[in-house]
Design a protein around this motif. Structure first.
Motif, PDB file in Angstrom:
ATOM      1  N   UNK A  13       0.831  -1.199   0.000  1.00 25.77           N
ATOM      2  CA  UNK A  13       0.000   0.000   0.000  1.00 25.77           C
ATOM      3  C   UNK A  13       0.870   1.255   0.000  1.00 25.77           C
ATOM      4  N   UNK A  14       1.921   1.250   0.806  1.00 27.70           N
ATOM      5  CA  UNK A  14       2.814   2.406   0.846  1.00 27.70           C
ATOM      6  C   UNK A  14       3.554   2.573  -0.475  1.00 27.70           C
ATOM      7  N   UNK A  15       4.069   1.481  -1.026  1.00 27.00           N
ATOM      8  CA  UNK A  15       4.827   1.558  -2.278  1.00 27.00           C
ATOM      9  C   UNK A  15       3.947   1.983  -3.446  1.00 27.00           C
ATOM     10  N   UNK A  16       2.697   1.600  -3.422  1.00 24.73           N
ATOM     11  CA  UNK A  16       1.801   1.916  -4.531  1.00 24.73           C
ATOM     12  C   UNK A  16       1.210   3.322  -4.428  1.00 24.73           C
ATOM     13  N   UNK A  17       0.934   3.780  -3.226  1.00 24.42           N
ATOM     14  CA  UNK A  17       0.167   5.012  -3.052  1.00 24.42           C
ATOM     15  C   UNK A  17       1.019   6.236  -2.743  1.00 24.42           C
ATOM     16  N   UNK A  18       2.296   6.060  -2.441  1.00 28.14           N
ATOM     17  CA  UNK A  18       3.150   7.204  -2.116  1.00 28.14           C
ATOM     18  C   UNK A  18       3.315   8.121  -3.320  1.00 28.14           C
ATOM     19  N   UNK A  19       3.500   9.395  -3.040  1.00 27.92           N
ATOM     20  CA  UNK A  19       3.814  10.338  -4.120  1.00 27.92           C
ATOM     21  C   UNK A  19       5.159   9.983  -4.751  1.00 27.92           C
ATOM     22  N   UNK A  20       6.155   9.774  -3.898  1.00 24.27           N
ATOM     23  CA  UNK A  20       7.467   9.290  -4.360  1.00 24.27           C
ATOM     24  C   UNK A  20       7.955   8.213  -3.408  1.00 24.27           C
TER      25      UNK A  20
END
Length: 277
Positions: free
Chosen positions: A127-134
């Motif tokens: 979820x973090x890897x997919x949804x982060x801005x960068x």
């Protein structure tokens, strides 16, 4: 530390001897949990365990743990491997028994590593890897290779995936634009990297979230991780656990890809690659 514990063993009362036996049987890992857990393993009370560390001259169990961690960080796994009893010696036909043993250790370690990466952990990381801005990744002297692999593959799945630059001025420019919508992926293994710690602390102060891939020894960055991937001690091979780091990275990438549905981006990437060759 292990030698010191062995030296004082015969002088200790029975309860404190029980603590030392547990410590030496599973050194240094038995020292890295809680005082209560250590006492329960030894079948004694926590005050009995505390008396041992007082006797050894430490201001409590926490100070003893810090000394164990410091000692562990100062030792090279490769040095331990080549100086241990039964370690390989130079021979005309050297290597085969040691290679077979290393292969078995690698196989066992990989099994333990993959088992330790649970589905909820992968879901949270994806979820973090997919949804982060960068997404920014970094590592230490060897684990930087895993960070490089993560970014090379992740950049094919989504935009905004970058390696943290090496020079201080490059890292400073990166930190300028970091915020709560950004994610840092840090690979931190003993001997833990002070440069990695400095960057991660600065990024966390700006609100960036942390995915940490580390070992069983207890990275100082662990309390700051939103997602903590801790490789079991079986993953600590004689040189470095790079194969285990890459295996975990593969799982993170697969989980992120499942959330991103990057088929169109990958097709565009293939077409552009072919047009440039």
């Amino acid at each position: 530390m292990a030698s010191r514990l062995s030296a004082v063993y015969s002088e200790l009362p029975p309860g404190e001897r029980a603590i030392v036996r547990v410590l030496l049987d599973d050194y240094p890992f038995a020292a890295l949990g809680s005082l209560r857990a250590l006492a329960e393993r030894a079948g004694v009370s926590p005050p009995t365990a505390s008396r041992l560390f007082d006797r050894l001259g430490y201001a409590g169990f926490a100070e003893f743990q810090a000394a164990v961690r410091d000692g562990a960080r100062d030792r090279s796994r490769l040095l331990e491997f080549v100086t241990a009893p039964g370690a390989p010696r130079a021979q005309p036909s050297a290597g085969l028994p040691e290679v077979r043993r290393a292969a078995e250790d690698l196989r066992s370690g990989l099994d333990g590593t993959l088992a330790a990466v649970s589905e909820p952990l992968l879901t949270a990381a994806a979820a973090l890897l997919a949804e982060a801005r960068t997404v920014w990744a970094l590592g230490g002297p060897l684990s930087e290779l895993a960070a490089e692999y993560l970014i090379r593959q992740l950049a094919s799945l989504r935009p905004g995936a970058h390696r943290v630059p090496e020079p201080a001025h490059g890292r400073a420019r990166t930190l300028l634009d970091l915020g709560a919508s950004d994610v840092i992926v840090a690979y931190d293994f003993r001997r833990y990297s002070p440069a990695t710690a400095r960057f991660v602390h600065a990024a966390r102060e700006r609100g960036a979230r942390l995915v940490l891939v580390t070992d069983a020894w207890g990275s100082p960055l662990a309390p700051h991780a939103e997602v903590l991937v801790s490789l079991p001690r079986e993953a600590a091979g004689p040189i470095a656990p790079l194969a285990h780091e890459i295996a975990v990275t593969e799982l993170l990438l697969v989980a992120a890809a499942a959330r991103l549905s990057p088929a169109e981006r990958l097709a565009d990437l293939d077409a552009l690659t072919q047009s440039l060759t």
